[in-house]
Motif scaffolding. Structure first.
Motif, PDB file in Angstrom:
ATOM      1  N   UNK A 100       0.829  -1.205   0.000  1.00 27.60           N
ATOM      2  CA  UNK A 100       0.000   0.000   0.000  1.00 27.60           C
ATOM      3  C   UNK A 100       0.866   1.259   0.000  1.00 27.60           C
ATOM      4  N   UNK A 101       0.503   2.190  -0.889  1.00 30.69           N
ATOM      5  CA  UNK A 101       1.069   3.529  -0.888  1.00 30.69           C
ATOM      6  C   UNK A 101       0.269   4.333   0.130  1.00 30.69           C
ATOM      7  N   UNK A 102       0.949   4.973   1.087  1.00 27.50           N
ATOM      8  CA  UNK A 102       0.253   5.558   2.228  1.00 27.50           C
ATOM      9  C   UNK A 102      -0.369   6.925   1.961  1.00 27.50           C
ATOM     10  N   UNK A 103       0.026   7.597   0.873  1.00 25.46           N
ATOM     11  CA  UNK A 103      -0.542   8.915   0.610  1.00 25.46           C
ATOM     12  C   UNK A 103      -0.031   9.945   1.608  1.00 25.46           C
ATOM     13  N   UNK A 104      -0.864  10.925   1.945  1.00 21.54           N
ATOM     14  CA  UNK A 104      -0.429  11.991   2.856  1.00 21.54           C
ATOM     15  C   UNK A 104      -0.382  11.485   4.293  1.00 21.54           C
ATOM     16  N   UNK A 105       0.741  11.704   4.954  1.00 25.04           N
ATOM     17  CA  UNK A 105       0.961  11.195   6.302  1.00 25.04           C
ATOM     18  C   UNK A 105       0.468  12.214   7.333  1.00 25.04           C
ATOM     19  N   UNK A 106      -0.495  11.850   8.181  1.00 21.80           N
ATOM     20  CA  UNK A 106      -0.956  12.783   9.217  1.00 21.80           C
ATOM     21  C   UNK A 106       0.015  12.831  10.393  1.00 21.80           C
ATOM     22  N   UNK A 107      -0.005  13.935  11.124  1.00 20.12           N
ATOM     23  CA  UNK A 107       0.860  14.055  12.296  1.00 20.12           C
ATOM     24  C   UNK A 107       0.241  13.313  13.465  1.00 20.12           C
ATOM     25  N   UNK A 108       0.987  12.367  13.990  1.00 24.26           N
ATOM     26  CA  UNK A 108       0.525  11.561  15.115  1.00 24.26           C
ATOM     27  C   UNK A 108       1.320  11.836  16.386  1.00 24.26           C
ATOM     28  N   UNK A 109       2.541  12.383  16.237  1.00 22.13           N
ATOM     29  CA  UNK A 109       3.433  12.570  17.375  1.00 22.13           C
ATOM     30  C   UNK A 109       3.832  14.035  17.521  1.00 22.13           C
ATOM     31  N   UNK A 110       3.825  14.530  18.752  1.00 19.62           N
ATOM     32  CA  UNK A 110       4.103  15.946  18.982  1.00 19.62           C
ATOM     33  C   UNK A 110       5.572  16.320  18.795  1.00 19.62           C
ATOM     34  N   UNK A 111       6.462  15.328  18.720  1.00 17.57           N
ATOM     35  CA  UNK A 111       7.882  15.624  18.527  1.00 17.57           C
ATOM     36  C   UNK A 111       8.286  15.583  17.049  1.00 17.57           C
ATOM     37  N   UNK A 157       8.183   8.195  12.739  1.00 18.88           N
ATOM     38  CA  UNK A 157       7.243   7.602  13.696  1.00 18.88           C
ATOM     39  C   UNK A 157       5.804   7.882  13.280  1.00 18.88           C
ATOM     40  N   UNK A 158       5.556   9.066  12.709  1.00 16.88           N
ATOM     41  CA  UNK A 158       4.234   9.345  12.133  1.00 16.88           C
ATOM     42  C   UNK A 158       3.915   8.356  11.021  1.00 16.88           C
ATOM     43  N   UNK A 159       4.924   8.052  10.202  1.00 10.59           N
ATOM     44  CA  UNK A 159       4.745   7.085   9.111  1.00 10.59           C
ATOM     45  C   UNK A 159       4.365   5.720   9.671  1.00 10.59           C
ATOM     46  N   UNK A 160       5.080   5.281  10.705  1.00 15.59           N
ATOM     47  CA  UNK A 160       4.809   3.969  11.299  1.00 15.59           C
ATOM     48  C   UNK A 160       3.394   3.929  11.886  1.00 15.59           C
ATOM     49  N   UNK A 161       3.030   4.970  12.618  1.00 18.13           N
ATOM     50  CA  UNK A 161       1.705   5.004  13.240  1.00 18.13           C
ATOM     51  C   UNK A 161       0.596   4.953  12.194  1.00 18.13           C
ATOM     52  N   UNK A 162       0.788   5.697  11.110  1.00 15.95           N
ATOM     53  CA  UNK A 162      -0.240   5.717  10.066  1.00 15.95           C
ATOM     54  C   UNK A 162      -0.316   4.372   9.345  1.00 15.95           C
ATOM     55  N   UNK A 163       0.823   3.758   9.103  1.00 16.57           N
ATOM     56  CA  UNK A 163       0.834   2.444   8.454  1.00 16.57           C
ATOM     57  C   UNK A 163       0.103   1.412   9.309  1.00 16.57           C
ATOM     58  N   UNK A 164       0.309   1.474  10.616  1.00 21.72           N
ATOM     59  CA  UNK A 164      -0.408   0.570  11.521  1.00 21.72           C
ATOM     60  C   UNK A 164      -1.920   0.761  11.392  1.00 21.72           C
ATOM     61  N   UNK A 187      14.442  15.163  19.549  1.00 26.50           N
ATOM     62  CA  UNK A 187      13.660  14.447  18.534  1.00 26.50           C
ATOM     63  C   UNK A 187      14.280  13.084  18.234  1.00 26.50           C
ATOM     64  N   UNK A 188      15.581  13.041  18.111  1.00 25.24           N
ATOM     65  CA  UNK A 188      16.243  11.755  17.857  1.00 25.24           C
ATOM     66  C   UNK A 188      16.025  10.811  19.027  1.00 25.24           C
ATOM     67  N   UNK A 189      16.174  11.317  20.251  1.00 27.04           N
ATOM     68  CA  UNK A 189      15.986  10.481  21.442  1.00 27.04           C
ATOM     69  C   UNK A 189      14.589   9.884  21.481  1.00 27.04           C
ATOM     70  N   UNK A 190      13.587  10.714  21.221  1.00 29.78           N
ATOM     71  CA  UNK A 190      12.207  10.237  21.275  1.00 29.78           C
ATOM     72  C   UNK A 190      11.881   9.319  20.100  1.00 29.78           C
ATOM     73  N   UNK A 191      12.512   9.571  18.959  1.00 31.34           N
ATOM     74  CA  UNK A 191      12.333   8.669  17.817  1.00 31.34           C
ATOM     75  C   UNK A 191      12.881   7.286  18.149  1.00 31.34           C
TER      76      UNK A 191
END
Length: 234
Positions: A100-111, A157-164, A187-191
């Motif tokens: 699946x091509x995910x299209x536009x990725x929504x923001x899921x994480x505040x970082x 991480x937004x990409x992963x959350x949306x793919x899930x 950001x790197x630490x939280x990623x």
């Protein structure tokens, strides 16, 4: 094929690997920047694009600049429509039962807040480019999802959350691609913390990842090398 690179290197790599580009059926563009899309120009001079499905976010073929430099795709939307079976999609688009091509990725994480990079021409108006066309592909495997990202301007991480969410699958088998991580910062630490919580088996950071960022990732994550010719079995 996911992305086409900047130059004609895809043609020589395909020859060396014994890949017949005339057998291509789909080209997915994960971002409209020329380092992802300019290879279309060389493909167009080599194989007929008329029988190919070209899939991307609707904004992929908008003009893009940084300063006075053009960094967008080699063709306009009108041109790519005339050359191929162009299928723009802002929403997820299944290319097959398990891809699946995910299209536009929504923001899921505040970082992972989107930052503008250059300018984009939308309907004749130049504006800051927040790279809404940045996307990824998710593959369903027996071990969970394997993700192939682009630069991940959207945030990996937004990409992963949306793919899930799209695939209704919480297991992540692995990720290959760009993470857009350069600095050793919060950001790197939280990623890293997020990806560690995914319990993934393997990760292949390449495009848009600094050596320092990769070194920090290796402290907590199963980082593997990647390069042309790599085969991944899942």
């Amino acid at each position: 094929m996911l992305d086409t690179g900047y130059s004609d290197i895809l043609l020589s790599n395909a020859r060396k690997m014994g890949i017949d580009l005339f057998q291509l059926t789909h080209i997915v563009l994960s971002l409209g920047h020329n380092d992802h899309s300019n290879g279309l120009r060389y493909l167009d001079n080599t194989i007929p694009l008329s029988g190919l499905k070209v899939i991307s976010h609707p904004g992929c073929f908008n003009q893009k600049t940084v300063g006075n430099q053009s960094i967008g795709a080699p063709f306009s939307e009108e041109e790519i429509r005339s050359k191929s079976n162009y299928i723009p999609s802002e929403t997820p688009l299944f290319l097959s039962e398990n891809c699946v091509f995910l299209g536009q990725i929504p923001q899921k994480n505040d970082f992972e807040i989107r930052s503008p990079f250059g300018r984009v021409n939308v309907n004749g108006e130049w504006q800051d480019d927040y790279l809404l066309d940045d996307s990824a592909v998710a593959l369903k495997t027996p071990k969970g999802l394997f993700l192939i990202s682009s630069c991940s301007h959207s945030g990996i991480c937004n990409v992963v959350e949306y793919a899930k969410e799209v695939c209704k699958e919480d297991r992540i088998a692995g990720i290959l691609g760009g993470f857009h991580l350069f600095d050793v910062n919060d950001r790197l630490t939280r990623t890293i913390e997020y990806l560690e919580s995914c319990h993934l088996e393997r990760i292949y950071p390449c495009h848009c990842v600094s050596l320092l960022a990769k070194a920090k990732m290796m402290e907590k994550l199963p980082v593997f090398e990647t390069g042309v010719g790599l085969t991944i079995d899942l």
